[in-house]
Design an enzyme around this catalytic site. Sequence first.
Site, short mmCIF file in Angstrom:
data_model
loop_
_atom_site.label_atom_id
_atom_site.label_comp_id
_atom_site.label_asym_id
_atom_site.label_seq_id
_atom_site.Cartn_x
_atom_site.Cartn_y
_atom_site.Cartn_z
N ARG A 57 1.87 56.94 34.91
CA ARG A 57 2.78 57.58 34.45
C ARG A 57 2.44 59.05 34.65
NH1 ARG A 57 2.92 58.61 28.64
NH2 ARG A 57 0.82 59.00 28.48
N ARG A 94 7.64 66.02 28.74
CA ARG A 94 8.14 66.35 27.37
C ARG A 94 9.16 67.18 27.22
NH1 ARG A 94 2.45 68.08 25.32
NH2 ARG A 94 1.08 66.23 25.42
N GLU A 119 -13.25 76.14 41.20
CA GLU A 119 -13.82 74.51 41.32
C GLU A 119 -13.19 74.00 42.73
OE1 GLU A 119 -13.52 72.52 37.65
OE2 GLU A 119 -12.88 70.73 38.63
#
Length: 365
Positions: A172, A176, A300
């Site tokens: 999922r 929001r 990163e």
Amino acid sequence: MNKYDYLIVGAGLYGAVFAHEMTKRGKKCLVVDKRDHIAGNIYCDKCEGITVHRYGAHIFHTSNKRVWEWVNQFAEFNRYTNCPIANYRGKLYHLPFNMDTFYAMWGAVTPQQARAIVYEQVAHENITDPQNLEEKALSLVGRDIYETLIKGYTEKQWGTKATQLPAFIIQRLPLRFNYDNNYFDSKYQGIPIGGYTQMVSNMLQGIEVRLNCDYLAHRKYLDALADKVLYTGEIDRLFDYCYGALEYRSLNFKTEVLDQDNYQGVAVMNFTDIDVPYTRIIEHKHFDNEQSAKTVITREYPADWDVDKEPYYPINNSRNDQLYRKYYDLACQNPRLIVGGRLGSYKYFDMDKTIEEALALVSTL
Ligand code: UDP
């Protein structure tokens, strides 16, 4: 009689929780780690007065009250709330996907407007039986969000085209329809004041720890010291890769000290464009509002893994999961051996789950 009840291989979070709880129960523990420091991948050290997460940023979050209370014995947590920003070709979006994101993307002001756009895009794709990660994501969030915020980041992270990745990786993708930028849904969240290394050191107080001690290089000698061994390293390495190597994704970190006090104004900025080779920049001082004239940032870079590189993310496909099972069955044949933790279990655990698992192991013993 052996000198120790438990030899614990790995001074990371899992090993430290186990060692603490067993010591509390009167068991004698010896913890060994091949690195020159404790705390495993949550290790932090200070640079220019700033706490630097050396193996990637870690943000503690949990909805498990027991775990939260347990961990608070060893550190006071600040009120850091993770609100990462996604940078796609210089344009910024809030994560997780919420009204701020939809406003930046489409100018949608009300939840009704945003919903209508998402539903229209999802319907347009008309995918009823998604066959890969790309189709799955399109069927959940539509094309704009997928192409701006998911595709590039995911393909960099896994080193594979999204059409070649299995759909199950994303069950999922929460959308929001409010202005809540808190990345995690968890009830409790924060960063330990003073850093994770201090927190783990508090767990290990009064327990013998030997650093720079490679268990596999001195196995016979170390095994003879204890009744039982808890091994928290890579399970395939323990058995000399006899069935073949499990696969991981690795990371390279490039850390810089900058002669300025604020570089990006936020702890975590994700770069979601495939053309930027790193996935995120961490600006460490923002995790605890640390004051310094300088700042420390870490880029990163996702990387292919081989046996000489750090294994960060297990690749839980059916080949690897079946292989893990074989190693696990082999481990079960030795009644003195227990394997656990992220590497021993070949699962990506958040920190709260790591603690939960270690506490559960203590209860079963
Ligand atoms: N992800 C994404 N865009 C982002 C951040 C995450 O598509 O800006 C997806 C991506 O597939 C990634 C997964 O979410 O593999 C988990 O990422 P996250 O950064 O939450 O996990 P972490 O690596 O910090 O555990």
